[in-house]
Design a protein around this motif. Structure first.
Motif, PDB file in Angstrom:
ATOM      1  N   TYR A   1      -8.506 -31.480  45.220  1.00 33.62           N
ATOM      2  CA  TYR A   1      -9.740 -32.220  44.931  1.00 33.62           C
ATOM      3  C   TYR A   1      -9.479 -33.239  43.832  1.00 33.62           C
ATOM      4  CZ  TYR A   1     -14.365 -33.238  43.034  1.00 33.62           C
ATOM      5  OH  TYR A   1     -15.491 -33.878  42.574  1.00 33.62           O
ATOM      6  N   ILE A   2      -9.878 -34.483  44.085  1.00 30.48           N
ATOM      7  CA  ILE A   2      -9.797 -35.549  43.082  1.00 30.48           C
ATOM      8  C   ILE A   2     -11.214 -36.082  42.894  1.00 30.48           C
ATOM      9  CG2 ILE A   2      -8.849 -37.822  42.524  1.00 30.48           C
ATOM     10  CD1 ILE A   2      -6.493 -37.134  44.406  1.00 30.48           C
ATOM     11  N   PRO A   3     -11.748 -36.053  41.675  1.00 34.38           N
ATOM     12  CA  PRO A   3     -13.113 -36.549  41.446  1.00 34.38           C
ATOM     13  C   PRO A   3     -13.269 -38.007  41.877  1.00 34.38           C
ATOM     14  CG  PRO A   3     -12.328 -35.346  39.535  1.00 34.38           C
ATOM     15  CD  PRO A   3     -11.155 -35.517  40.455  1.00 34.38           C
ATOM     16  N   GLN A   4     -14.465 -38.340  42.279  1.00 37.29           N
ATOM     17  CA  GLN A   4     -14.770 -39.683  42.766  1.00 37.29           C
ATOM     18  C   GLN A   4     -14.417 -40.743  41.720  1.00 37.29           C
ATOM     19  OE1 GLN A   4     -18.779 -40.185  44.121  1.00 37.29           O
ATOM     20  NE2 GLN A   4     -18.485 -42.311  44.683  1.00 37.29           N
ATOM     21  N   GLY A   5     -13.751 -41.802  42.173  1.00 44.22           N
ATOM     22  CA  GLY A   5     -13.387 -42.919  41.304  1.00 44.22           C
ATOM     23  C   GLY A   5     -12.021 -42.784  40.671  1.00 44.22           C
ATOM     24  N   PHE A   6     -11.403 -41.595  40.749  1.00 47.28           N
ATOM     25  CA  PHE A   6     -10.089 -41.377  40.154  1.00 47.28           C
ATOM     26  C   PHE A   6      -8.992 -41.547  41.203  1.00 47.28           C
ATOM     27  CE2 PHE A   6     -12.739 -39.268  37.063  1.00 47.28           C
ATOM     28  CZ  PHE A   6     -12.075 -39.462  35.862  1.00 47.28           C
ATOM     29  N   THR A   7      -7.847 -42.077  40.767  1.00 45.60           N
ATOM     30  CA  THR A   7      -6.671 -42.180  41.624  1.00 45.60           C
ATOM     31  C   THR A   7      -5.445 -41.733  40.835  1.00 45.60           C
ATOM     32  OG1 THR A   7      -6.318 -44.491  40.999  1.00 45.60           O
ATOM     33  CG2 THR A   7      -7.571 -44.093  43.024  1.00 45.60           C
ATOM     34  N   LEU A   8      -4.447 -41.242  41.550  1.00 43.56           N
ATOM     35  CA  LEU A   8      -3.198 -40.841  40.918  1.00 43.56           C
ATOM     36  C   LEU A   8      -2.464 -42.086  40.433  1.00 43.56           C
ATOM     37  CD1 LEU A   8      -1.100 -38.640  40.233  1.00 43.56           C
ATOM     38  CD2 LEU A   8      -0.160 -38.983  42.519  1.00 43.56           C
ATOM     39  N   LYS A   9      -2.178 -42.153  39.147  1.00 36.72           N
ATOM     40  CA  LYS A   9      -1.497 -43.305  38.558  1.00 36.72           C
ATOM     41  C   LYS A   9      -0.037 -43.027  38.237  1.00 36.72           C
ATOM     42  CE  LYS A   9      -4.624 -46.369  38.621  1.00 36.72           C
ATOM     43  NZ  LYS A   9      -4.489 -47.555  39.431  1.00 36.72           N
ATOM     44  N   GLU A  10       0.272 -41.777  37.925  1.00 36.32           N
ATOM     45  CA  GLU A  10       1.639 -41.475  37.509  1.00 36.32           C
ATOM     46  C   GLU A  10       1.947 -40.008  37.754  1.00 36.32           C
ATOM     47  OE1 GLU A  10       4.321 -41.551  33.410  1.00 36.32           O
ATOM     48  OE2 GLU A  10       2.175 -41.941  33.298  1.00 36.32           O
ATOM     49  N   LYS A  11       3.164 -39.757  38.195  1.00 36.46           N
ATOM     50  CA  LYS A  11       3.708 -38.404  38.277  1.00 36.46           C
ATOM     51  C   LYS A  11       4.898 -38.387  37.335  1.00 36.46           C
ATOM     52  CE  LYS A  11       5.808 -35.107  41.450  1.00 36.46           C
ATOM     53  NZ  LYS A  11       6.264 -34.878  42.830  1.00 36.46           N
ATOM     54  N   TYR A  12       4.916 -37.455  36.391  1.00 39.60           N
ATOM     55  CA  TYR A  12       6.006 -37.431  35.424  1.00 39.60           C
ATOM     56  C   TYR A  12       6.650 -36.048  35.370  1.00 39.60           C
ATOM     57  CZ  TYR A  12       2.055 -35.884  32.487  1.00 39.60           C
ATOM     58  OH  TYR A  12       0.947 -35.250  31.994  1.00 39.60           O
ATOM     59  N   ASP A  13       7.970 -36.058  35.230  1.00 38.19           N
ATOM     60  CA  ASP A  13       8.753 -34.833  35.163  1.00 38.19           C
ATOM     61  C   ASP A  13       9.199 -34.593  33.729  1.00 38.19           C
ATOM     62  OD1 ASP A  13       8.896 -34.138  37.984  1.00 38.19           O
ATOM     63  OD2 ASP A  13      10.111 -35.947  38.190  1.00 38.19           O
ATOM     64  N   GLU A  14       9.119 -33.341  33.333  1.00 44.99           N
ATOM     65  CA  GLU A  14       9.639 -32.911  32.046  1.00 44.99           C
ATOM     66  C   GLU A  14      10.459 -31.654  32.287  1.00 44.99           C
ATOM     67  OE1 GLU A  14       6.501 -32.514  29.214  1.00 44.99           O
ATOM     68  OE2 GLU A  14       5.872 -34.582  29.425  1.00 44.99           O
ATOM     69  N   TYR A  15      11.111 -31.156  31.273  1.00 43.82           N
ATOM     70  CA  TYR A  15      11.911 -29.951  31.411  1.00 43.82           C
ATOM     71  C   TYR A  15      11.021 -28.789  31.834  1.00 43.82           C
ATOM     72  CZ  TYR A  15      14.917 -26.036  30.291  1.00 43.82           C
ATOM     73  OH  TYR A  15      15.655 -24.887  30.366  1.00 43.82           O
ATOM     74  N   GLU A  16      11.276 -28.222  33.012  1.00 48.87           N
ATOM     75  CA  GLU A  16      10.542 -27.093  33.569  1.00 48.87           C
ATOM     76  C   GLU A  16       9.035 -27.343  33.645  1.00 48.87           C
ATOM     77  OE1 GLU A  16      11.865 -23.684  31.286  1.00 48.87           O
ATOM     78  OE2 GLU A  16      13.592 -23.448  32.603  1.00 48.87           O
ATOM     79  N   ALA A  17       8.668 -28.600  33.908  1.00 51.53           N
ATOM     80  CA  ALA A  17       7.251 -28.952  34.023  1.00 51.53           C
ATOM     81  C   ALA A  17       7.100 -30.231  34.830  1.00 51.53           C
ATOM     82  CB  ALA A  17       6.626 -29.134  32.641  1.00 51.53           C
ATOM     83  N   ILE A  18       5.906 -30.425  35.349  1.00 55.26           N
ATOM     84  CA  ILE A  18       5.581 -31.647  36.074  1.00 55.26           C
ATOM     85  C   ILE A  18       4.139 -32.008  35.733  1.00 55.26           C
ATOM     86  CG2 ILE A  18       4.794 -30.536  38.199  1.00 55.26           C
ATOM     87  CD1 ILE A  18       6.492 -32.750  39.648  1.00 55.26           C
ATOM     88  N   GLY A  19       3.874 -33.290  35.616  1.00 54.02           N
ATOM     89  CA  GLY A  19       2.525 -33.726  35.258  1.00 54.02           C
ATOM     90  C   GLY A  19       2.023 -34.801  36.200  1.00 54.02           C
ATOM     91  N   TYR A  20       0.717 -34.874  36.314  1.00 56.75           N
ATOM     92  CA  TYR A  20       0.056 -35.880  37.135  1.00 56.75           C
ATOM     93  C   TYR A  20      -1.023 -36.545  36.291  1.00 56.75           C
ATOM     94  CZ  TYR A  20       2.108 -32.996  40.826  1.00 56.75           C
ATOM     95  OH  TYR A  20       2.970 -32.280  41.609  1.00 56.75           O
ATOM     96  N   ARG A  21      -1.025 -37.880  36.204  1.00 58.74           N
ATOM     97  CA  ARG A  21      -2.032 -38.620  35.455  1.00 58.74           C
ATOM     98  C   ARG A  21      -2.952 -39.306  36.462  1.00 58.74           C
ATOM     99  NH1 ARG A  21      -3.603 -41.250  30.436  1.00 58.74           N
ATOM    100  NH2 ARG A  21      -2.838 -39.274  29.659  1.00 58.74           N
ATOM    101  N   TYR A  22      -4.254 -38.999  36.360  1.00 56.36           N
ATOM    102  CA  TYR A  22      -5.280 -39.617  37.196  1.00 56.36           C
ATOM    103  C   TYR A  22      -6.135 -40.513  36.322  1.00 56.36           C
ATOM    104  CZ  TYR A  22      -4.068 -36.174  40.743  1.00 56.36           C
ATOM    105  OH  TYR A  22      -3.398 -35.421  41.673  1.00 56.36           O
ATOM    106  N   GLU A  23      -6.497 -41.691  36.839  1.00 61.52           N
ATOM    107  CA  GLU A  23      -7.321 -42.620  36.064  1.00 61.52           C
ATOM    108  C   GLU A  23      -8.475 -43.150  36.900  1.00 61.52           C
ATOM    109  OE1 GLU A  23      -4.875 -45.704  34.406  1.00 61.52           O
ATOM    110  OE2 GLU A  23      -3.704 -44.290  33.219  1.00 61.52           O
TER     111      GLU A  23
END
Length: 163
Positions: A57-79
């Motif tokens: 589920y992605i709230p209305q008006g938001f889109t995925l802007k960036e996927k970032y990898d870190e040590y033993e982790a992954i992140g997603y930035r929505y704007e």
């Protein structure tokens, strides 16, 4: 003293009690609460690979802007560029993960999200809602934080799945 010794003995004897105790430790300070997460009982259902965990589920008006990898982790930035809002989903292995929240500015509660113990902090930042949802697992913790209200962040949390 007898009660404390009995409680500690129960934790040491019972694997499930020990796992529940080890999974999330909360420290209460004068201005904030700190959560520590560590690997616990590996026999319970959990996500198996942090790299395959995402939100349906992605709230209305938001889109995925960036996927970032870190040590033993992954992140997603929505704007949401129209309203200048953001939120992040951060998926990581538990060992060593620590999350802080300001207890005077946020309401903190324990809730269940899709059957998993979770912690929700809600408040405001610069006049916008700001929430942090921490979904704990035995090996993997999902942290969702950003400019979402309580209802929206819970919807995002409930849609977390492993592909």
């Amino acid at each position: 003293l007898t009660v404390c010794i009995a409680a500690f003995s129960l934790i040491m004897v019972s694997p499930q009690a020990r796992a529940d105790f080890k999974n999330a430790v909360m420290e209460f300070y004068e201005t904030h609460i700190k959560f520590y997460f560590v690997t616990a009982d590996e026999t319970s259902a959990d996500f198996s690979n942090y790299e395959n965990v995402s939100a349906g589920y992605i709230p209305q008006g938001f889109t995925l802007k960036e996927k970032y990898d870190e040590y033993e982790a992954i992140g997603y930035r929505y704007e949401n560029e129209k309203d200048n809002l953001f939120y992040d989903i951060y998926v990581s292995l538990n060992d060593g993960l620590a999350v802080h929240t300001d207890k005077d500015k946020n309401n903190v509660e324990e809730i269940l999200i899709s059957g998993k113990d979770s912690y929700l902090a809600t408040g405001e930042n610069d006049g916008n809602p700001y929430s942090t949802l921490i979904i704990t697992g035995n090996k993997i913790t999902v942290t969702i934080y950003g400019q979402l209200n309580r209802e929206e962040i819970i919807k995002v949390g409930e849609s977390i799945k492993e592909e």
